[in-house]
Design a protein around this motif. Structure first.
Motif, PDB file in Angstrom:
ATOM      1  N   ARG A   1      39.551  80.319  26.588  1.00 33.93           N
ATOM      2  CA  ARG A   1      40.992  80.301  26.373  1.00 33.93           C
ATOM      3  C   ARG A   1      41.358  80.312  24.889  1.00 33.93           C
ATOM      4  O   ARG A   1      42.340  80.933  24.485  1.00 33.93           O
TER       5      ARG A   1
ATOM      6  N   ASP B   1      46.209  79.591  32.999  1.00 27.25           N
ATOM      7  CA  ASP B   1      47.230  78.906  33.795  1.00 27.25           C
ATOM      8  C   ASP B   1      47.240  79.485  35.212  1.00 27.25           C
ATOM      9  O   ASP B   1      47.329  78.738  36.199  1.00 27.25           O
ATOM     10  N   CYS B   2      47.143  80.807  35.306  1.00 25.47           N
ATOM     11  CA  CYS B   2      47.098  81.458  36.617  1.00 25.47           C
ATOM     12  C   CYS B   2      45.861  81.022  37.394  1.00 25.47           C
ATOM     13  O   CYS B   2      45.926  80.767  38.593  1.00 25.47           O
TER      14      CYS B   2
ATOM     15  N   LYS C   1      49.175  90.626  29.206  1.00 26.51           N
ATOM     16  CA  LYS C   1      49.826  89.345  28.924  1.00 26.51           C
ATOM     17  C   LYS C   1      51.106  89.208  29.749  1.00 26.51           C
ATOM     18  O   LYS C   1      51.351  88.165  30.371  1.00 26.51           O
TER      19      LYS C   1
ATOM     20  N   ASN D   1      52.067  84.269  36.989  1.00 24.90           N
ATOM     21  CA  ASN D   1      52.142  82.815  36.887  1.00 24.90           C
ATOM     22  C   ASN D   1      53.445  82.287  37.479  1.00 24.90           C
ATOM     23  O   ASN D   1      53.458  81.245  38.148  1.00 24.90           O
TER      24      ASN D   1
ATOM     25  N   TYR E   1      50.277  88.695  33.462  1.00 26.51           N
ATOM     26  CA  TYR E   1      49.870  87.312  33.740  1.00 26.51           C
ATOM     27  C   TYR E   1      51.093  86.382  33.752  1.00 26.51           C
ATOM     28  O   TYR E   1      51.172  85.459  34.572  1.00 26.51           O
ATOM     29  N   GLN E   2      52.035  86.605  32.860  1.00 22.94           N
ATOM     30  CA  GLN E   2      53.234  85.777  32.838  1.00 22.94           C
ATOM     31  C   GLN E   2      54.032  85.936  34.121  1.00 22.94           C
ATOM     32  O   GLN E   2      54.530  84.953  34.687  1.00 22.94           O
TER      33      GLN E   2
ATOM     34  N   ASP F   1      48.674  81.753  22.491  1.00 15.18           N
ATOM     35  CA  ASP F   1      49.155  80.646  23.322  1.00 15.18           C
ATOM     36  C   ASP F   1      49.898  81.127  24.561  1.00 15.18           C
ATOM     37  O   ASP F   1      49.934  80.426  25.572  1.00 15.18           O
ATOM     38  N   ASP F   2      50.537  82.318  24.497  1.00 13.87           N
ATOM     39  CA  ASP F   2      51.306  82.797  25.649  1.00 13.87           C
ATOM     40  C   ASP F   2      50.489  83.713  26.572  1.00 13.87           C
ATOM     41  O   ASP F   2      51.033  84.410  27.406  1.00 13.87           O
ATOM     42  N   TRP F   3      49.170  83.684  26.409  1.00 12.76           N
ATOM     43  CA  TRP F   3      48.264  84.389  27.340  1.00 12.76           C
ATOM     44  C   TRP F   3      47.990  83.422  28.497  1.00 12.76           C
ATOM     45  O   TRP F   3      47.319  82.414  28.327  1.00 12.76           O
ATOM     46  N   LEU F   4      48.514  83.708  29.702  1.00 12.31           N
ATOM     47  CA  LEU F   4      48.520  82.731  30.792  1.00 12.31           C
ATOM     48  C   LEU F   4      47.441  82.977  31.844  1.00 12.31           C
ATOM     49  O   LEU F   4      47.564  82.497  32.973  1.00 12.31           O
ATOM     50  N   GLU F   5      46.395  83.679  31.478  1.00 18.74           N
ATOM     51  CA  GLU F   5      45.296  83.886  32.433  1.00 18.74           C
ATOM     52  C   GLU F   5      44.780  82.555  32.979  1.00 18.74           C
ATOM     53  O   GLU F   5      44.595  82.384  34.195  1.00 18.74           O
TER      54      GLU F   5
END
Length: 251
Positions: A217, A228-229, A167, A174, A170-171, A222-226
């Protein structure tokens, strides 16, 4: 040498960690020379890796390792060596590309839970309890499985599937991808710049996305940004055209 904006981005991607030279080479060949018959001339490969700030000795050691492992094939044409993916490497690279280059529209939707009569984990599913596995709805479960359709996702399940180290990675990725999108807005990228950026984007995305199975998804916090990336990667690769390697020449 890469342009100043690209040079700064090289440092930002290096700061994400896990920039092993042999793995960088896998990304370079996977993005720039994956098609059958494609080769990269030694001087061009040296320029690309040099622009990524890889030391020549480290590049030679990594290339030797990949040749020894049967991943890279090399042949000499006059004074120049040309390098290509081996048939096995090309097969594996093509298989991985289905996930690496998938657009946001290609991400699976819907999910299922299956219960098995034994402990053998089926491909594409993740274990959530003894003999109980979760996967995308499009996956074909084993014939003997008890299949339960997924609906609302409980908070405890989203927390359990969200791997903390990944996680955070990914952040971080991103953030650098967003910086890349801004940095190239008004920049005319030279062929070498495009090669370097594409390979660094693919490399840092590849090293995360291939560490876990493909899940919708909604199954993550919610803060898993896979995802978004993924959207940023797809946008950047569409904007940064893959260069003709013959265009990469010494200044």
């Amino acid at each position: 040498m890469p342009s100043d904006p690209v040079s700064r981005l090289v440092d930002r991607y290096a700061g994400l960690g896990e920039q092993r030279v042999w793995s960088l080479l896998v990304s370079v060949f996977g993005d720039l020379a994956q098609s059958e018959g494609a080769e990269i001339d030694g001087p061009v490969l040296s320029m690309i890796l040099g622009a990524m700030k890889v030391k020549p000795e480290a590049a030679r050691v990594a290339l030797h390792r990949l040749r020894k492992d049967g991943w890279i094939l090399s042949r000499r044409i006059g004074r120049i060596r040309r390098h290509s993916l081996s048939p096995i490497a090309r097969r594996d690279s093509l298989a991985a590309s289905r996930r690496i280059y998938a657009t946001p529209e290609g991400v699976p939707a819907g999910w299922q839970v299956i219960v098995l009569e034994d402990q053998a984990q089926p491909t594409g599913f993740v274990r959530i309890a003894d003999r109980v596995y979760l996967g995308a709805a499009a996956l074909k479960p084993p014939e003997t499985a008890l299949v339960l359709g997924g609906a609302d996702v409980p908070t405890w399940l989203r927390s359990a599937l969200t791997v903390e180290p990944l996680k955070k990675q990914y952040q971080a990725l991103n953030k650098v991808l967003a910086e890349t999108q801004s940095a190239i807005e008004a920049v005319d990228l030279a062929p070498l710049d495009r090669a370097v950026l594409r390979c660094l984007i693919v490399h840092n995305w590849r090293r995360l996305i291939l560490k876990h199975v493909d899940l919708p998804r909604d199954l993550y916090a919610d803060d898993w940004l896979e995802h978004d990336c993924r959207a940023r990667v797809a946008d950047l690769l569409s904007r940064i055209e893959r260069p003709d390697l013959s265009e990469i020449t010494a200044p």
